[in-house]
Design a protein around this motif. Structure first.
Motif, PDB file in Angstrom:
ATOM      1  N   ALA A 113     -61.974   3.470 -35.203  1.00  0.00           N
ATOM      2  CA  ALA A 113     -60.809   3.443 -34.314  1.00  0.00           C
ATOM      3  C   ALA A 113     -61.020   2.453 -33.178  1.00  0.00           C
ATOM      4  N   LEU A 114     -62.197   2.489 -32.562  1.00  0.00           N
ATOM      5  CA  LEU A 114     -62.495   1.556 -31.479  1.00  0.00           C
ATOM      6  C   LEU A 114     -62.461   0.116 -31.967  1.00  0.00           C
ATOM      7  N   ASN A 115     -63.085  -0.134 -33.104  1.00  0.00           N
ATOM      8  CA  ASN A 115     -63.138  -1.472 -33.666  1.00  0.00           C
ATOM      9  C   ASN A 115     -61.742  -2.001 -33.993  1.00  0.00           C
ATOM     10  N   GLU A 116     -60.933  -1.177 -34.632  1.00  0.00           N
ATOM     11  CA  GLU A 116     -59.600  -1.609 -35.039  1.00  0.00           C
ATOM     12  C   GLU A 116     -58.702  -1.886 -33.836  1.00  0.00           C
ATOM     13  N   GLU A 117     -58.795  -1.035 -32.821  1.00  0.00           N
ATOM     14  CA  GLU A 117     -57.940  -1.230 -31.651  1.00  0.00           C
ATOM     15  C   GLU A 117     -58.397  -2.417 -30.811  1.00  0.00           C
ATOM     16  N   MET A 118     -59.702  -2.693 -30.786  1.00  0.00           N
ATOM     17  CA  MET A 118     -60.190  -3.867 -30.064  1.00  0.00           C
ATOM     18  C   MET A 118     -59.831  -5.142 -30.799  1.00  0.00           C
ATOM     19  N   GLU A 119     -59.778  -5.078 -32.123  1.00  0.00           N
ATOM     20  CA  GLU A 119     -59.318  -6.222 -32.897  1.00  0.00           C
ATOM     21  C   GLU A 119     -57.826  -6.457 -32.686  1.00  0.00           C
ATOM     22  N   PHE A 126     -77.265  -1.085 -26.649  1.00  0.00           N
ATOM     23  CA  PHE A 126     -77.857   0.145 -27.188  1.00  0.00           C
ATOM     24  C   PHE A 126     -76.902   0.870 -28.134  1.00  0.00           C
ATOM     25  N   GLY A 127     -75.612   0.695 -27.942  1.00  0.00           N
ATOM     26  CA  GLY A 127     -74.626   1.297 -28.841  1.00  0.00           C
ATOM     27  C   GLY A 127     -74.236   2.713 -28.489  1.00  0.00           C
ATOM     28  N   GLY A 128     -74.598   3.185 -27.278  1.00  0.00           N
ATOM     29  CA  GLY A 128     -74.240   4.535 -26.853  1.00  0.00           C
ATOM     30  C   GLY A 128     -75.267   5.559 -27.286  1.00  0.00           C
ATOM     31  N   ILE A 129     -75.492   6.576 -26.466  1.00  0.00           N
ATOM     32  CA  ILE A 129     -76.505   7.579 -26.812  1.00  0.00           C
ATOM     33  C   ILE A 129     -76.107   8.389 -28.043  1.00  0.00           C
ATOM     34  N   ASN A 130     -74.818   8.401 -28.367  1.00  0.00           N
ATOM     35  CA  ASN A 130     -74.362   9.066 -29.591  1.00  0.00           C
ATOM     36  C   ASN A 130     -74.030   8.068 -30.695  1.00  0.00           C
ATOM     37  N   ALA A 131     -74.378   6.788 -30.459  1.00  0.00           N
ATOM     38  CA  ALA A 131     -74.220   5.708 -31.441  1.00  0.00           C
ATOM     39  C   ALA A 131     -72.772   5.485 -31.870  1.00  0.00           C
ATOM     40  N   VAL A 132     -71.813   5.836 -31.020  1.00  0.00           N
ATOM     41  CA  VAL A 132     -70.404   5.651 -31.363  1.00  0.00           C
ATOM     42  C   VAL A 132     -69.960   4.214 -31.132  1.00  0.00           C
ATOM     43  N   THR A 133     -70.623   3.486 -30.225  1.00  0.00           N
ATOM     44  CA  THR A 133     -70.215   2.109 -29.927  1.00  0.00           C
ATOM     45  C   THR A 133     -71.148   1.076 -30.561  1.00  0.00           C
ATOM     46  N   LYS A 134     -71.958   1.522 -31.493  1.00  0.00           N
ATOM     47  CA  LYS A 134     -72.938   0.628 -32.122  1.00  0.00           C
ATOM     48  C   LYS A 134     -72.252  -0.550 -32.823  1.00  0.00           C
ATOM     49  N   GLY A 135     -72.733  -1.761 -32.519  1.00  0.00           N
ATOM     50  CA  GLY A 135     -72.217  -2.965 -33.157  1.00  0.00           C
ATOM     51  C   GLY A 135     -71.041  -3.611 -32.449  1.00  0.00           C
ATOM     52  N   LEU A 136     -70.416  -2.906 -31.516  1.00  0.00           N
ATOM     53  CA  LEU A 136     -69.233  -3.451 -30.856  1.00  0.00           C
ATOM     54  C   LEU A 136     -69.597  -4.554 -29.859  1.00  0.00           C
TER      55      LEU A 136
END
Length: 326
Positions: free
Chosen positions: A13-19, A34-44
């Motif tokens: 969802a984050l990736n698609e909306e940022m695109e 780091f991609g967030g402590i819960n790894a939800v933002t990893k790779g963004l």
């Protein structure tokens, strides 16, 4: 249909909306490289760069205030993250008053497209300041929309809706659910706010549950079904706006209600739901409304004790059995 975790659904969802919208920015503590402590933002960070995905100091009031400032300019659609939902108390004024009220206070001259992501819930001995579920506090805050998904499907559809909304959204994510898998379509979809979902149909008792407790309720419902009691499980999905029409239709059908959440029972979201049922469907009830929540004490640090804070499958079954006695 493919099955993915809630973590992956949120990442998509984050990736698609940022695109889709290059004014969308994401920031918070350790959400960048780091991609967030819960790894939800990893790779963004690697994909969108450090001007759109960036780390902040450990300063929750500044994180939220910066998001508000970005939003009211009309030039950015910020998605701030607090590492733990508990920390929202540190930024309470910025959330409760600024995010929630400024559009109204300024006569609609500005919009407030802020989606504040807030991980919540008891998980792994994190203790009393890192395990809470504070969402009910903000049901008392006009101007704030409150989203609390229970499945990967709901998480993705609701987060995309939140990011596109021009009003403030508090998006609560239960930490235990990050690794839970569920069916999510590959094609784009949105889930509207204010539309509850019936996770299981039944005729005998309505269970209204949120977040992780939806799954506990479904486990209890399966055992109850084996002994001839059919439970309907209703997931509000958003607490503000709250879909009372779906809830009342279910109550009218079953006549018995149990509300289950991980928040402390006193003043929890279940209290508001129960009050509205009483006001609008009293004569449809065959039994008093029951509520299950956490006890009104700080959450234990011990992983052996914390398990006693969340409503259990056994407690739900007992409560339903008691309702069936009326």
């Amino acid at each position: 249909m493919r099955k993915i975790t809630m973590r992956t659904a949120l990442m998509e969802a984050l990736n698609e909306e940022m695109e889709r919208d290059d004014t969308t920015v994401l920031f918070g503590e350790d959400v960048g490289k780091f991609g967030g402590i819960n790894a939800v933002t990893k790779g963004l960070y690697e994909k969108f760069g450090g001007t759109r995905v960036f780390d902040t100091p450990i300063a929750e009031p500044t994180i939220v205030a910066a998001a508000v400032g970005m939003a009211i300019t009309g030039n950015a659609r910020p998605i701030p993250e607090l590492q733990f939902g508990d920390f929202v108390g540190i930024a309470f004024d910025e959330v409760f008053n600024k995010m929630g009220k400024w559009r109204f206070m300024h006569g609609g001259q500005m919009e407030m497209p802020v989606t504040l992501r807030l991980p919540i819930g008891i998980a792994g001995g994190a203790g009393p300041e890192h395990s809470q579920s504070p969402q009910a506090l903000f049901m008392h805050g006009p101007g704030l929309q409150i989203v609390i998904p229970s499945t990967p499907y709901d998480a993705k559809g609701l987060l995309k809706t939140a990011i596109r909304d021009n009003n403030a959204v508090l998006f609560f994510e239960h930490k235990v659910l990050y690794d839970m898998k569920g069916e999510v379509p590959e094609e784009e979809y949105l889930i509207p706010f204010g539309k509850a979902d019936i996770k299981k149909e039944g005729d005998d008792v309505t269970i209204i549950a949120t977040a992780l407790q939806v799954h506990t309720a479904l486990e209890a419902a399966e055992e109850l079904s084996a002994k001839g009691i059919e439970v309907e499980v209703v997931d509000p999905r958003t607490l503000a706006p709250l879909d009372m029409e779906t809830i009342l239709q279910s109550v009218k059908k079953t006549g018995r209600v149990l509300i289950v959440h991980e928040e402390p029972k006193t003043g929890g979201s279940g209290a508001e739901i129960a009050a509205q049922i009483q006001e609008r469907a009293l004569f449809d009830l065959s039994a008093p409304i029951k509520r299950l929540g956490s006890p009104d004490v700080p959450i234990a640090q011990s992983i052996y004790l914390e398990q006693f804070y969340t409503p259990s499958k056994e407690q739900i079954i007992t409560a339903v059995d008691e309702l069936m006695e009326y």
